[in-house]
Design a protein around this motif. Structure first.
Motif, PDB file in Angstrom:
ATOM      1  N   ASP A  47       0.856  -1.182   0.000  1.00 52.79           N
ATOM      2  CA  ASP A  47       0.000   0.000   0.000  1.00 52.79           C
ATOM      3  C   ASP A  47       0.896   1.239   0.000  1.00 52.79           C
ATOM      4  OD1 ASP A  47      -2.360  -1.444   0.135  1.00 52.79           O
ATOM      5  OD2 ASP A  47      -2.313  -1.520   2.320  1.00 52.79           O
ATOM      6  N   LEU A  48       0.611   2.161  -0.889  1.00 54.52           N
ATOM      7  CA  LEU A  48       1.344   3.427  -0.954  1.00 54.52           C
ATOM      8  C   LEU A  48       0.435   4.520  -0.417  1.00 54.52           C
ATOM      9  CD1 LEU A  48       3.825   5.067  -1.950  1.00 54.52           C
ATOM     10  CD2 LEU A  48       2.592   5.347  -4.095  1.00 54.52           C
ATOM     11  N   HIS A  49       0.898   5.217   0.615  1.00 51.37           N
ATOM     12  CA  HIS A  49       0.123   6.291   1.238  1.00 51.37           C
ATOM     13  C   HIS A  49       0.821   7.617   0.961  1.00 51.37           C
ATOM     14  CE1 HIS A  49      -1.799   3.080   3.557  1.00 51.37           C
ATOM     15  NE2 HIS A  49      -0.580   2.627   3.768  1.00 51.37           N
ATOM     16  N   ILE A  50       0.075   8.595   0.473  1.00 47.03           N
ATOM     17  CA  ILE A  50       0.625   9.919   0.190  1.00 47.03           C
ATOM     18  C   ILE A  50      -0.062  10.909   1.114  1.00 47.03           C
ATOM     19  CG2 ILE A  50       0.945  11.703  -1.563  1.00 47.03           C
ATOM     20  CD1 ILE A  50       0.863   9.418  -3.636  1.00 47.03           C
ATOM     21  N   GLY A  51       0.752  11.624   1.905  1.00 46.61           N
ATOM     22  CA  GLY A  51       0.216  12.558   2.893  1.00 46.61           C
ATOM     23  C   GLY A  51       0.018  13.952   2.341  1.00 46.61           C
ATOM     24  N   GLU A  52      -0.432  14.838   3.237  1.00 48.29           N
ATOM     25  CA  GLU A  52      -0.648  16.235   2.870  1.00 48.29           C
ATOM     26  C   GLU A  52       0.678  16.987   2.823  1.00 48.29           C
ATOM     27  OE1 GLU A  52      -3.496  18.051   5.436  1.00 48.29           O
ATOM     28  OE2 GLU A  52      -4.922  16.422   5.194  1.00 48.29           O
ATOM     29  N   LEU A  53       0.703  18.042   2.023  1.00 53.67           N
ATOM     30  CA  LEU A  53       1.905  18.861   1.909  1.00 53.67           C
ATOM     31  C   LEU A  53       2.294  19.467   3.250  1.00 53.67           C
ATOM     32  CD1 LEU A  53       1.329  20.961  -1.328  1.00 53.67           C
ATOM     33  CD2 LEU A  53       2.967  19.140  -0.996  1.00 53.67           C
ATOM     34  N   LEU A  54       3.591  19.474   3.534  1.00 55.25           N
ATOM     35  CA  LEU A  54       4.126  20.159   4.703  1.00 55.25           C
ATOM     36  C   LEU A  54       4.913  21.356   4.183  1.00 55.25           C
ATOM     37  CD1 LEU A  54       5.436  17.085   6.702  1.00 55.25           C
ATOM     38  CD2 LEU A  54       3.240  18.237   6.925  1.00 55.25           C
ATOM     39  N   VAL A  55       4.432  22.545   4.488  1.00 54.81           N
ATOM     40  CA  VAL A  55       5.032  23.762   3.949  1.00 54.81           C
ATOM     41  C   VAL A  55       5.848  24.445   5.036  1.00 54.81           C
ATOM     42  CG1 VAL A  55       4.553  25.963   2.831  1.00 54.81           C
ATOM     43  CG2 VAL A  55       3.062  24.015   2.408  1.00 54.81           C
ATOM     44  N   PRO A  56       7.115  24.801   4.748  1.00 51.79           N
ATOM     45  CA  PRO A  56       7.928  25.511   5.740  1.00 51.79           C
ATOM     46  C   PRO A  56       7.376  26.909   6.022  1.00 51.79           C
ATOM     47  CG  PRO A  56       9.266  24.773   3.872  1.00 51.79           C
ATOM     48  CD  PRO A  56       7.855  24.492   3.539  1.00 51.79           C
ATOM     49  N   ASP A  57       7.447  27.318   7.287  1.00 53.70           N
ATOM     50  CA  ASP A  57       7.014  28.645   7.703  1.00 53.70           C
ATOM     51  C   ASP A  57       8.234  29.567   7.697  1.00 53.70           C
ATOM     52  OD1 ASP A  57       5.843  30.859   8.758  1.00 53.70           O
ATOM     53  OD2 ASP A  57       5.266  29.934  10.665  1.00 53.70           O
ATOM     54  N   GLU A  58       8.224  30.542   6.817  1.00 53.34           N
ATOM     55  CA  GLU A  58       9.383  31.423   6.642  1.00 53.34           C
ATOM     56  C   GLU A  58       9.572  32.400   7.805  1.00 53.34           C
ATOM     57  OE1 GLU A  58       9.026  33.327   2.834  1.00 53.34           O
ATOM     58  OE2 GLU A  58       8.320  31.477   1.931  1.00 53.34           O
ATOM     59  N   SER A  59       8.539  32.615   8.609  1.00 53.34           N
ATOM     60  CA  SER A  59       8.630  33.586   9.696  1.00 53.34           C
ATOM     61  C   SER A  59       9.382  33.038  10.911  1.00 53.34           C
ATOM     62  CB  SER A  59       7.228  34.041  10.129  1.00 53.34           C
ATOM     63  OG  SER A  59       6.515  32.952  10.666  1.00 53.34           O
ATOM     64  N   LYS A  60       9.539  31.727  11.001  1.00 50.99           N
ATOM     65  CA  LYS A  60      10.230  31.108  12.142  1.00 50.99           C
ATOM     66  C   LYS A  60      11.704  30.902  11.829  1.00 50.99           C
ATOM     67  CE  LYS A  60       6.147  28.738  13.782  1.00 50.99           C
ATOM     68  NZ  LYS A  60       5.518  27.463  14.063  1.00 50.99           N
ATOM     69  N   PRO A  61      12.539  30.791  12.875  1.00 47.12           N
ATOM     70  CA  PRO A  61      13.958  30.494  12.636  1.00 47.12           C
ATOM     71  C   PRO A  61      14.119  29.159  11.908  1.00 47.12           C
ATOM     72  CG  PRO A  61      13.601  31.141  14.917  1.00 47.12           C
ATOM     73  CD  PRO A  61      12.253  31.010  14.292  1.00 47.12           C
ATOM     74  N   LYS A  62      15.124  29.088  11.062  1.00 47.18           N
ATOM     75  CA  LYS A  62      15.306  27.911  10.202  1.00 47.18           C
ATOM     76  C   LYS A  62      15.499  26.624  10.997  1.00 47.18           C
ATOM     77  CE  LYS A  62      16.883  30.205   6.082  1.00 47.18           C
ATOM     78  NZ  LYS A  62      17.820  30.250   4.993  1.00 47.18           N
ATOM     79  N   TYR A  63      16.290  26.677  12.064  1.00 45.88           N
ATOM     80  CA  TYR A  63      16.560  25.447  12.807  1.00 45.88           C
ATOM     81  C   TYR A  63      15.302  24.915  13.492  1.00 45.88           C
ATOM     82  CZ  TYR A  63      16.761  28.191  17.131  1.00 45.88           C
ATOM     83  OH  TYR A  63      16.463  29.000  18.189  1.00 45.88           O
ATOM     84  N   LEU A  64      14.420  25.806  13.948  1.00 41.70           N
ATOM     85  CA  LEU A  64      13.158  25.369  14.543  1.00 41.70           C
ATOM     86  C   LEU A  64      12.213  24.788  13.496  1.00 41.70           C
ATOM     87  CD1 LEU A  64      12.382  28.248  17.063  1.00 41.70           C
ATOM     88  CD2 LEU A  64      13.192  25.945  17.567  1.00 41.70           C
ATOM     89  N   GLU A  65      12.224  25.390  12.333  1.00 40.71           N
ATOM     90  CA  GLU A  65      11.355  24.923  11.255  1.00 40.71           C
ATOM     91  C   GLU A  65      11.809  23.564  10.730  1.00 40.71           C
ATOM     92  OE1 GLU A  65       7.927  25.214   9.174  1.00 40.71           O
ATOM     93  OE2 GLU A  65       8.647  26.262  10.931  1.00 40.71           O
ATOM     94  N   ILE A  66      13.112  23.338  10.665  1.00 45.13           N
ATOM     95  CA  ILE A  66      13.653  22.043  10.242  1.00 45.13           C
ATOM     96  C   ILE A  66      13.192  20.959  11.216  1.00 45.13           C
ATOM     97  CG2 ILE A  66      15.778  20.694  10.021  1.00 45.13           C
ATOM     98  CD1 ILE A  66      17.062  23.347   8.947  1.00 45.13           C
ATOM     99  N   ASP A  67      13.300  21.225  12.519  1.00 38.13           N
ATOM    100  CA  ASP A  67      12.870  20.254  13.522  1.00 38.13           C
ATOM    101  C   ASP A  67      11.365  19.999  13.451  1.00 38.13           C
ATOM    102  OD1 ASP A  67      15.407  19.831  14.494  1.00 38.13           O
ATOM    103  OD2 ASP A  67      15.216  21.288  16.122  1.00 38.13           O
ATOM    104  N   ARG A  68      10.584  21.049  13.251  1.00 36.42           N
ATOM    105  CA  ARG A  68       9.126  20.892  13.185  1.00 36.42           C
ATOM    106  C   ARG A  68       8.733  20.027  11.985  1.00 36.42           C
ATOM    107  NH1 ARG A  68       4.731  22.553  10.486  1.00 36.42           N
ATOM    108  NH2 ARG A  68       5.926  23.880   9.114  1.00 36.42           N
ATOM    109  N   LEU A  69       9.303  20.333  10.815  1.00 35.73           N
ATOM    110  CA  LEU A  69       8.996  19.547   9.612  1.00 35.73           C
ATOM    111  C   LEU A  69       9.426  18.091   9.770  1.00 35.73           C
ATOM    112  CD1 LEU A  69       9.988  22.024   6.775  1.00 35.73           C
ATOM    113  CD2 LEU A  69       7.690  21.256   7.351  1.00 35.73           C
ATOM    114  N   HIS A  70      10.583  17.893  10.371  1.00 37.31           N
ATOM    115  CA  HIS A  70      11.118  16.558  10.607  1.00 37.31           C
ATOM    116  C   HIS A  70      10.152  15.745  11.472  1.00 37.31           C
ATOM    117  CE1 HIS A  70      14.389  13.841  12.335  1.00 37.31           C
ATOM    118  NE2 HIS A  70      14.387  13.599  11.046  1.00 37.31           N
ATOM    119  N   ARG A  71       9.736  16.310  12.589  1.00 43.03           N
ATOM    120  CA  ARG A  71       8.805  15.642  13.499  1.00 43.03           C
ATOM    121  C   ARG A  71       7.446  15.398  12.847  1.00 43.03           C
ATOM    122  NH1 ARG A  71      10.406  19.092  17.055  1.00 43.03           N
ATOM    123  NH2 ARG A  71       8.560  20.371  16.864  1.00 43.03           N
ATOM    124  N   GLN A  72       6.951  16.433  12.186  1.00 43.48           N
ATOM    125  CA  GLN A  72       5.623  16.349  11.580  1.00 43.48           C
ATOM    126  C   GLN A  72       5.580  15.309  10.454  1.00 43.48           C
ATOM    127  OE1 GLN A  72       4.242  20.204  10.419  1.00 43.48           O
ATOM    128  NE2 GLN A  72       2.141  19.524  10.149  1.00 43.48           N
TER     129      GLN A  72
END
Length: 103
Positions: A47-72
């Motif tokens: 089974d191949l599952h395709i999730g919803e797009l995860l879009v980076p938030d440009e207003s947050k610091p890059k290192y926090l956004e990387i961690d958030r996207l990684h976790r999410q």
């Protein structure tokens, strides 16, 4: 066939934040064959599952956004594969040194 979601590398998320591109989580899971197809092959169905797009938030610091996207992305992939928090193979920590195979 491996039932878990392996740890993700952060480099993918660094590029997504750097170039302001979305990430599409994709998960592959396996299930046993049923019915008449069970007679013809022993391999499980894929089974191949395709999730919803995860879009980076440009207003947050890059290192926090990387961690958030990684976790999410990892949480999304586990949910798509049917791995829930009450299961033994559910992972929160993606540090490769703390990772153990469950097979």
């Amino acid at each position: 066939y491996y039932p878990d979601i392996r740890p993700l590398k952060k480099m993918v998320f660094k590029y997504a934040v750097k170039y302001e591109r979305p990430i599409i989580p994709i998960s592959i899971s396996f299930r046993p064959r049923r019915g008449i197809t069970k007679l013809f092959t022993k391999k499980p169905c894929v089974d191949l599952h395709i999730g919803e797009l995860l879009v980076p938030d440009e207003s947050k610091p890059k290192y926090l956004e990387i961690d958030r996207l990684h976790r999410q992305a990892y949480d999304s992939m586990q949910r798509m594969a049917g791995i829930t928090p009450d299961m033994q193979n559910y992972r929160i920590d993606q540090n490769i040194e703390n990772y153990q195979k469950t097979m």
